[in-house]
Design an enzyme around this catalytic site. Structure first.
Site, PDB file in Angstrom:
ATOM      1  N   HIS A   1      -7.348  -6.846   1.073  1.00  0.00           N
ATOM      2  CA  HIS A   1      -6.247  -5.916   0.841  1.00  0.00           C
ATOM      3  C   HIS A   1      -5.059  -6.175   1.762  1.00  0.00           C
ATOM      4  O   HIS A   1      -3.902  -6.034   1.361  1.00  0.00           O
ATOM      5  CB  HIS A   1      -6.763  -4.493   1.041  1.00  0.00           C
ATOM      6  CG  HIS A   1      -5.720  -3.426   0.909  1.00  0.00           C
ATOM      7  ND1 HIS A   1      -5.002  -3.210  -0.260  1.00  0.00           N
ATOM      8  CD2 HIS A   1      -5.288  -2.488   1.800  1.00  0.00           C
ATOM      9  CE1 HIS A   1      -4.179  -2.198  -0.084  1.00  0.00           C
ATOM     10  NE2 HIS A   1      -4.320  -1.734   1.146  1.00  0.00           N
TER      11      HIS A   1
ATOM     12  N   ASP B   1       0.838  -1.190   0.000  1.00  0.00           N
ATOM     13  CA  ASP B   1       0.000   0.000   0.000  1.00  0.00           C
ATOM     14  C   ASP B   1       0.884   1.255   0.000  1.00  0.00           C
ATOM     15  O   ASP B   1       1.705   1.424  -0.886  1.00  0.00           O
ATOM     16  CB  ASP B   1      -0.961  -0.077   1.187  1.00  0.00           C
ATOM     17  CG  ASP B   1      -2.028   0.997   1.197  1.00  0.00           C
ATOM     18  OD1 ASP B   1      -3.048   0.823   0.515  1.00  0.00           O
ATOM     19  OD2 ASP B   1      -1.832   2.008   1.894  1.00  0.00           O
TER      20      ASP B   1
END
Length: 291
Positions: A271, A106
């Site tokens: 995620h 990320d």
């Protein structure tokens, strides 16, 4: 909270900035960079596995996050990924490593991407988890599908409004992403979730500054590199959810333009893949390190 068996350090990396860092294992160095809204703790499973393999595993909190320093951002460059990447190289050198393998998730993947472009002699192998380069990210978001990334647009606004809005209900804001992006809630247990929220609660201005940089200076740096034909020269592994098709783009093709020596894989999880699929992530990093 700390990664079990790892030692905590506070390492100066720039004028007035030190990074809180957990280090474990011995051997060739691997640096792991966390994402949003997390701290270095997200790597707890993967870091333990790599340390057991015979690596020195270095897990910092990025500047502006966790227990690391959170400098002011008077000119919009304190949280440029170029600045944060320089932190990572300085951290590794302070710990005795001139070169190292690097993995990021990320926001940490954006820092790792920039480190690979700016410091190719320092980064030997590069892994990037569930992200696109900043310039490509802005280019693929459009229409109603961009609603999934509302936070990018909110935190791109000039200083004042986003900090006030998020600061009024930080647990609700950051908790929203921990809930929405996690397919397996058990992967982020209550104690870890509480640690993430507590860290974010104390870092609203710096987290916003990190995101704001992606709408400005970071995109400018990517554009300059794209125009110059600069690419990642080291072996690169990208792990992503299969969300490119839903948004109408080919993630592997976008990454291949930046990384000629690319292995791109989709991972069937949420995620937070280092927490939801740690064995698969660890296996992918092991494979990368042999390339």
């Amino acid at each position: 909270m700390n990664i079990p068996g790892f030692q905590q350090h506070r390492v100066p990396v720039a004028d007035g900035v030190a990074l809180h860092t957990s280090v474990g294992g011995t051997g060739s160095p691997v640096v792991l960079l966390h994402g949003f809204p997390q701290t270095h703790l997200m790597w707890r499973h993967v870091a333990a596995g790599l340390a057991a393999d015979g690596h020195t595993v270095i897990c910092p909190d990025l500047r502006g996050y966790g227990a690391s320093d959170k400098p002011a951002d008077p000119d919009g460059t304190s949280y440029a990924k170029r600045t944060m990447a320089a932190d990572v190289v300085a951290l590794a050198r302070a710990l005795g490593h001139e070169s190292f393998a690097l993995a990021g998730h990320d926001r940490g993947a954006l820092v790792a991407f920039r480190a690979g472009l700016d410091h190719p002699d320092a980064v030997t192998h590069l892994a990037l988890l569930d992200v696109l380069p900043t310039l490509d990210m802005w280019e693929v978001l459009h229409g109603a599908t961009a609603a999934v990334a509302f936070h990018l647009y909110l935190m791109a606004q000039p200083p004042g409004l986003p900090e006030e809005l998020i600061g009024a209900a930080p647990d609700l804001f950051f908790g929203h992403f921990l809930d929405l992006w996690t397919r397996d809630p058990a992967a982020v247990p209550a104690g870890v979730r509480a640690a993430y929220l507590a860290a974010c609660r104390e870092a609203v201005p710096s987290i916003v500054a990190d995101y704001r940089a992606s709408a400005g200076v970071d995109a400018e740096h990517d554009l300059t590199d794209r125009a110059a034909g600069n690419v990642l020269r080291m072996p690169v592994t990208v792990l992503q959810q299969d969300w490119g098709a839903a948004l109408g783009y080919d993630a592997a093709a976008l990454w291949r333009a930046w990384a000629p020596d690319l292995e791109h894989r989709t991972v069937d999880c949420g995620h937070f893949m280092a927490e939801e699929a740690p064995d698969e992530v660890t296996g992918a990093l092991r494979k990368l390190l042999t390339r």
